[in-house]
Design a protein around this motif. Structure first.
Motif, PDB file in Angstrom:
ATOM      1  N   UNK A  37      -3.537  -9.258   5.233  1.00 24.54           N
ATOM      2  CA  UNK A  37      -3.171  -7.937   5.586  1.00 24.54           C
ATOM      3  C   UNK A  37      -3.866  -7.221   4.635  1.00 24.54           C
ATOM      4  N   UNK A  38      -4.614  -5.843   5.402  1.00 22.10           N
ATOM      5  CA  UNK A  38      -5.014  -4.735   4.339  1.00 22.10           C
ATOM      6  C   UNK A  38      -4.636  -3.377   5.294  1.00 22.10           C
ATOM      7  N   UNK A  39      -4.480  -2.384   4.615  1.00 17.01           N
ATOM      8  CA  UNK A  39      -4.094  -1.009   4.979  1.00 17.01           C
ATOM      9  C   UNK A  39      -4.892   0.026   4.495  1.00 17.01           C
ATOM     10  N   UNK A  40      -5.248   1.014   5.679  1.00 17.85           N
ATOM     11  CA  UNK A  40      -5.794   2.154   5.375  1.00 17.85           C
ATOM     12  C   UNK A  40      -7.394   1.873   4.750  1.00 17.85           C
ATOM     13  N   UNK A  41      -7.946   1.106   5.110  1.00 23.77           N
ATOM     14  CA  UNK A  41      -9.345   0.713   4.473  1.00 23.77           C
ATOM     15  C   UNK A  41     -10.420   1.641   5.379  1.00 23.77           C
ATOM     16  N   UNK A  42     -11.510   1.759   4.572  1.00 28.36           N
ATOM     17  CA  UNK A  42     -12.719   2.446   5.219  1.00 28.36           C
ATOM     18  C   UNK A  42     -13.767   1.444   5.702  1.00 28.36           C
ATOM     19  N   UNK A  43     -13.984   1.579   7.161  1.00 26.81           N
ATOM     20  CA  UNK A  43     -14.549   0.641   7.876  1.00 26.81           C
ATOM     21  C   UNK A  43     -15.089   1.590   9.053  1.00 26.81           C
ATOM     22  N   UNK A  44     -16.417   2.225   9.035  1.00 23.83           N
ATOM     23  CA  UNK A  44     -16.698   3.135  10.105  1.00 23.83           C
ATOM     24  C   UNK A  44     -17.009   2.278  11.381  1.00 23.83           C
ATOM     25  N   UNK A  74     -15.785  -0.531  12.688  1.00 24.01           N
ATOM     26  CA  UNK A  74     -14.288  -0.775  13.305  1.00 24.01           C
ATOM     27  C   UNK A  74     -13.752   0.467  14.010  1.00 24.01           C
ATOM     28  N   UNK A  75     -13.762   1.549  12.871  1.00 20.21           N
ATOM     29  CA  UNK A  75     -12.902   2.713  13.567  1.00 20.21           C
ATOM     30  C   UNK A  75     -13.923   3.409  14.833  1.00 20.21           C
ATOM     31  N   UNK A  76     -15.057   3.177  14.609  1.00 24.63           N
ATOM     32  CA  UNK A  76     -15.887   3.724  15.803  1.00 24.63           C
ATOM     33  C   UNK A  76     -15.821   2.873  17.255  1.00 24.63           C
ATOM     34  N   UNK A  77     -15.636   1.441  16.857  1.00 17.59           N
ATOM     35  CA  UNK A  77     -15.418   0.535  18.226  1.00 17.59           C
ATOM     36  C   UNK A  77     -14.234   0.756  18.719  1.00 17.59           C
ATOM     37  N   UNK A  78     -13.014   0.844  18.100  1.00 19.28           N
ATOM     38  CA  UNK A  78     -11.689   1.300  18.442  1.00 19.28           C
ATOM     39  C   UNK A  78     -11.601   2.675  19.036  1.00 19.28           C
ATOM     40  N   UNK A  79     -12.352   3.605  18.486  1.00 14.81           N
ATOM     41  CA  UNK A  79     -12.343   4.900  19.014  1.00 14.81           C
ATOM     42  C   UNK A  79     -13.115   5.117  20.310  1.00 14.81           C
ATOM     43  N   UNK A  80     -14.188   4.404  20.428  1.00 11.72           N
ATOM     44  CA  UNK A  80     -14.875   4.465  21.845  1.00 11.72           C
ATOM     45  C   UNK A  80     -14.200   3.661  22.862  1.00 11.72           C
ATOM     46  N   UNK A  91       0.964  -1.234  -0.152  1.00 13.81           N
ATOM     47  CA  UNK A  91      -0.124  -0.117   0.050  1.00 13.81           C
ATOM     48  C   UNK A  91       0.871   1.454  -0.010  1.00 13.81           C
ATOM     49  N   UNK A  92       0.395   2.274  -0.714  1.00 16.26           N
ATOM     50  CA  UNK A  92       1.203   3.564  -0.778  1.00 16.26           C
ATOM     51  C   UNK A  92       0.242   4.544  -0.942  1.00 16.26           C
ATOM     52  N   UNK A  93       0.069   5.740   0.121  1.00 13.96           N
ATOM     53  CA  UNK A  93      -0.749   6.611  -0.253  1.00 13.96           C
ATOM     54  C   UNK A  93      -0.854   7.359   1.232  1.00 13.96           C
ATOM     55  N   UNK A  94      -1.711   8.159   1.372  1.00 16.55           N
ATOM     56  CA  UNK A  94      -2.106   9.101   2.568  1.00 16.55           C
ATOM     57  C   UNK A  94      -2.503   8.309   3.556  1.00 16.55           C
ATOM     58  N   UNK A  95      -2.236   8.608   4.941  1.00 16.22           N
ATOM     59  CA  UNK A  95      -2.915   8.180   6.061  1.00 16.22           C
ATOM     60  C   UNK A  95      -3.853   9.214   6.822  1.00 16.22           C
ATOM     61  N   UNK A  96      -5.034   8.676   6.883  1.00 15.96           N
ATOM     62  CA  UNK A  96      -6.110   9.617   7.320  1.00 15.96           C
ATOM     63  C   UNK A  96      -7.034   9.229   8.525  1.00 15.96           C
ATOM     64  N   UNK A  97      -7.743  10.354   8.958  1.00 16.33           N
ATOM     65  CA  UNK A  97      -8.545  10.007  10.416  1.00 16.33           C
ATOM     66  C   UNK A  97      -9.433   8.899  10.022  1.00 16.33           C
ATOM     67  N   UNK A  98      -9.520   7.770  10.824  1.00 19.51           N
ATOM     68  CA  UNK A  98     -10.695   7.101  10.261  1.00 19.51           C
ATOM     69  C   UNK A  98     -10.101   5.849   9.601  1.00 19.51           C
ATOM     70  N   UNK A  99      -8.968   5.763   9.144  1.00 16.45           N
ATOM     71  CA  UNK A  99      -8.232   4.585   8.411  1.00 16.45           C
ATOM     72  C   UNK A  99      -8.206   3.207   9.117  1.00 16.45           C
ATOM     73  N   UNK A 100      -8.526   2.316   8.718  1.00 20.17           N
ATOM     74  CA  UNK A 100      -8.386   0.858   9.562  1.00 20.17           C
ATOM     75  C   UNK A 100      -7.349  -0.010   8.809  1.00 20.17           C
ATOM     76  N   UNK A 101      -6.580  -0.525   9.308  1.00 21.82           N
ATOM     77  CA  UNK A 101      -5.576  -1.561   9.128  1.00 21.82           C
ATOM     78  C   UNK A 101      -5.789  -2.959   9.736  1.00 21.82           C
ATOM     79  N   UNK A 102      -5.325  -4.032   9.115  1.00 19.81           N
ATOM     80  CA  UNK A 102      -5.627  -5.265   9.723  1.00 19.81           C
ATOM     81  C   UNK A 102      -4.240  -5.918   9.389  1.00 19.81           C
ATOM     82  N   UNK A 103      -3.491  -6.469  10.481  1.00 18.54           N
ATOM     83  CA  UNK A 103      -2.195  -7.278  10.374  1.00 18.54           C
ATOM     84  C   UNK A 103      -2.410  -8.702  10.897  1.00 18.54           C
TER      85      UNK A 103
END
Length: 285
Positions: free
Chosen positions: A120-127, A129-135, A66-78
Motif C-alpha cells: 500500500x502507498x498513500x498520497x503519492x505524486x503520479x500525474x 494515474x491522476x490524469x487517467x482517473x480524472x478523465x 502515512x500522516x500529512x495533508x491530502x491534496x488535489x492529484x494525490x494518488x493512493x494504492x490499496x
C-alpha cells in the motif's frame, strides 16, 4: 468482502462496473472529521480530484503508515484484501477510484518478470494515474455513463502502467518454471468444461487444485503455453463454434450460453481465436 465504511459517508456517489473492474466517484462537503476503514477484494487506486484534507492519517496491513495533508492529484494504492484505516481532518474533497480485479492481473506479467505485487502507498505524486482517473470522472459526469470497452482498455492500461512503474523484478529462483501434474491439469480442464456458462475465476481454479492464484497462473502457463484466462476463452469459443455449426441461435444467445455477458466481447474474442466472426460458423440454408 468489499468494505468501504467511512463516516460520515461521501455524497453524490456514482459508480460504473465492467468485467475486470469498477469506477466510483463522490464528494465530501466541508467536514471536520472523517474516519473508518477500506477493505476490498480488489486492487484499489484512489485519486483526490479536487480539494483535500488538512491532515490524513493512514495505517494499513503490512506496516504502511502515512500522516500529512491530502491534496488535489494525490494518488493512493490499496492492494487486494489489505485493510486500510483512515482518519481525515478538515475535509472538503472530490475523489474517484478504479478497482482492478486481481484475477485479471496475472495476464499482465511482462517479459522481465515484473508483476503487480505492491505494498500500500498513500498520497503519492503520479500525474499519469491522476490524469487517467480524472478523465474517467469527467466522461462519467458528462455522459452519465461509461463505455465498457473504454473501461476495459483503460483499466488494462492502468494495470500495465502500475506493473511497469511500481512492480519489482522477482528473484531468479521465483522464475523457475513449475509444471502442473497431469491430475491437476485434468481437474482444471474438467471443471472449465462443466462450467463454461458460469463466471469462472482463476481464484476458483486455484482453490480447486490447492494452489494460490499466482502460482497456478505461472504453472499453467509453463505447462500449456497459455494463461488460464486464455484457456477458458478458447474452450468457450470452441463450444460456441460447435453450437453455431449445428444450431441456429443468435450470436447474443450463444454468447450467454458460453459465459460471455457482452455479445461484442464474445465477437471480438471469437475473431481473435478463430480469425473470423461467429456468423461465419452458422449452418447454410
Amino acid at each position: 468482502m468489499a468494505q468501504r465504511v467511512l463516516e460520515p459517508r461521501s455524497q453524490g456517489w456514482r459508480s460504473f462496473g465492467w468485467g475486470q473492474g469498477s469506477f466510483d466517484t463522490a464528494h465530501r462537503p466541508p467536514t471536520p472529521l472523517v474516519e473508518g476503514t477500506i477493505h476490498t477484494p480488489d486492487h484499489l487506486v484512489l485519486v483526490t480530484l479536487r480539494g483535500g484534507a488538512r491532515r490524513i492519517e493512514v495505517s494499513a496491513a503490512g506496516g504502511h503508515r502515512y500522516a500529512g495533508p491530502d491534496r488535489p492529484g494525490a494518488v493512493s494504492f490499496v492492494p487486494a484484501d489489505c485493510e486500510r484505516r483512515l482518519v481525515l481532518r478538515d475535509v472538503a474533497t472530490e475523489w474517484a477510484s478504479i478497482a482492478l480485479v486481481p484475477d485479471a492481473i496475472p495476464d499482465l506479467l511482462d517479459g522481465d518478470g515484473r508483476m503487480l505485487d505492491l505494498p500500500a502507498f498513500s498520497n503519492g505524486e503520479d500525474p499519469f494515474v491522476a490524469g487517467m482517473v480524472g478523465e474517467m470522472a469527467r466522461l462519467h459526469a458528462a455522459d452519465g455513463n461509461l463505455q465498457p470497452l473504454y473501461c476495459e482498455t483503460m483499466s488494462r492500461a492502468l494495470a500495465c502502467y502500475l506493473v511497469r512503474r511500481y512492480g519489482t523484478p522477482r528473484p531468479a529462483a521465483a522464475t523457475v518454471a513449475w509444471h502442473l501434474p497431469a491430475w491437476r491439469l485434468r481437474r482444471i480442464e474438467d471443471y472449465v468444461e462443466a462450467n463454461l456458462a458460469a463466471d469462472i475465476r482463476v481464484a476458483d481454479l486455484a482453490r480447486l487444485v490447492g494452489l494460490s492464484a499466482g502460482h497456478l497462473h505461472r504453472a499453467f502457463r509453463a505447462t500449456t503455453g497459455t494463461t488460464p484466462l486464455e484457456f477458458i476463452n478458447r474452450r468457450r469459443i470452441h463450444r460456441a463454434s460447435a453450437i453455431l455449426a449445428t444450431e441456429g441461435p443468435t450470436v447474443a444467445e450463444v454468447a450467454l450460453r458460453v459465459g460471455f455477458l457482452s455479445p461484442s466481447h464474445f465477437t471480438r474474442t471469437f475473431r481473435r481465436v478463430t480469425g473470423r466472426g461467429p456468423s461465419a460458423r452458422r449452418p447454410g440454408p
